[in-house]
Design a protein around this motif. Structure first.
Motif: not given
Length: 472
Positions: A451-464
């Protein structure tokens, strides 16, 4: 033998953006997805600047493996006007580092861990520009490496070259594919090194007060900062003039797909009983040793060990040999490797006991990234199983030409480790769909990690994605 470098259109766009941005802001962030050729793009930038200003010199700071292997190899491939020296290594290599500095090369390459040595060795730095390969390594504003670079950039003066006394000289070019791996709070230190105009605020305190509110705290000590409702949009708009983002899926549409396969394996009853007991008591008495969890961080680490089928005793325990509970995940690894039918497999582990189990089962077929000439041997099909900790394979290990299968024995907490490690195979030059196998034990801390990986990946993708949109 060198060849003439040919840039892709997107790389040429990044070169133009950097050349325009560096003199305006005193820095530039190239947030390029893994596999888009940040190294080659940067070499082109340095080459152009050097052709225009032959007296200028540059410093490249990179993770050790990348500093020692990747940068010299890439510089050697292309026809350019740059000469270089490598000042990287541990303490026994101090003479080699001093020799590299004495060479006064156009490009000096050093690893991040030697920035402190460089700071004490040279009173005045002679470089006009600094490249930070993996800018995300400077996301801690209290770290020694951040303080050194910020001070050096602000304090360097070159009156003999016609610049005003006290005026900061040079620039910093920051390269990363994961600028916000843990959250927006990580962006200020990285951008503070790039932006002389202080668009995000002169201090991290000002940054926090502008874009965040205190979350979890105890008295005056704040443990977590929560972004204000409009923080994301405002921050992205503020840094977009000097940060350029490019996504692999946009620039490399022909890159084979990634197939994510989750393998759910039931934790054996005996291990489950011990797992639940440890959750409750935070203590485990073993035959000749003991295990305790003195805080939440230690507890999560110990629970992760249970999911790997082992448990490490306390540091002060008389016997530090890990206790093995089960082979549940190892049985899945065996099945995946058998189904690979002889194709090379990249296995990521978190604990040394997991590596030991691989070696016990597969013997000399198991190799590690620290072995000599490992990439060439992998490409030649001489490495059936490459076992790596994510930290040892995050940078400079490009394995896309011979393998397409990844196994995660245990998941990491860090989305940067996750993405960078997977990019060893999922990058330009890959011709087959990349299979990523995740082994998960339900109703354990494995699900929290996921869950943590998916949440942080979503933020990362949003920033990019947001920075990409702002640049269009």
């Amino acid at each position: 033998m060198t060849v003439k470098a040919t840039l892709h259109d997107y790389q040429a766009q990044a070169v133009r953006f950097a050349l325009h941005t560096l003199p305006v802001y005193g820095g530039c962030g190239l947030f390029l997805d893994m596999g888009l050729g940040k190294t080659l793009t940067t070499i082109a930038i340095l080459d152009i600047i050097h052709r225009l200003h032959p007296e200028q010199r540059f410093l490249i700071v990179a993770p050790k493996t990348v500093a020692v292997n990747t940068w010299p190899a890439e510089l050697a491939k292309w026809e350019h006007t740059l000469d270089w020296a490598v000042a990287a290594g541990e303490k026994p290599d101090a003479k080699q580092r001093e020799t590299a500095l004495a060479a006064q090369a156009t490009v000096t390459i050093i690893n991040q861990d030697n920035l402190g040595w460089l700071d004490t060795t040279l009173t005045e730095w002679p470089w006009d520009g600094i490249v930070l390969d993996e800018l995300s390594g400077y996301k801690n504003a209290n770290s020694k490496r951040f303080r050194i670079l910020r001070r050096r950039k602000q304090d360097r003066t070159r009156p003999e070259r016609g610049r005003g006394k006290g005026q900061p000289t040079g620039w910093i070019l920051g390269l990363t594919g994961t600028p916000a791996a843990k959250g927006l709070i990580d962006l200020w230190p990285q951008c503070a090194l790039l932006d002389d105009t202080h668009r995000l605020g002169r201090t991290i305190t000002a940054y926090r007060s502008t874009y965040f509110t205190p979350g979890r705290h105890h008295g005056h000590v704040v443990y977590e900062w929560k972004p204000r409702p409009d923080a994301f949009t405002r921050i992205m708009g503020t840094i977009s003039p000097y940060c350029l983002t490019m996504l692999a899926k946009d620039q490399l549409p022909d890159l084979p797909q990634v197939i994510m396969q989750d393998h759910h394996v039931t934790m054996p009853a005996g291990t489950r009983q011990a797992y639940r007991r440890f959750c409750k008591d935070k203590y485990e008495e073993l035959t000749d040793t003991h295990v305790t969890a003195v805080n939440a961080g230690v507890l999560t680490g110990k629970l992760s060990q249970f999911t790997a089928g082992c448990l490490y005793p306390d540091m002060d325990a008389p016997n530090r040999t890990p206790i093995r509970y089960d082979q549940a995940k190892m049985s899945v690894v065996n099945r995946i490797i058998a189904e690979a039918q002889g194709n090379p497999v990249l296995v990521f582990y978190q604990y040394k006991d997991e590596l030991a189990r691989l070696r016990e089962t597969y013997g000399t077929d198991v190799h590690t990234p620290d072995e000599p000439d490992i990439v060439r041997r992998w490409d030649a099909g001489e490495i059936p199983i490459l076992a790596a900790h994510p930290l040892s394979a995050r940078y400079g290990l490009n394995l896309q030409h011979a393998g397409h299968i990844i196994i995660w024995m245990s998941l990491p907490w860090s989305v940067e480790d996750w993405q960078q490690a997977n990019a060893r195979l999922n990058r330009q030059g890959q011709t087959r769909p990349v299979q990523i196998h995740r082994i998960i034990e339900p109703d354990t801390i494995d699900e929290r990690k996921l869950a943590v990986l998916e949440q942080r990946a979503m933020l990362q993708d949003a920033v990019m994605a947001e920075l990409k949109h702002a640049a269009e």
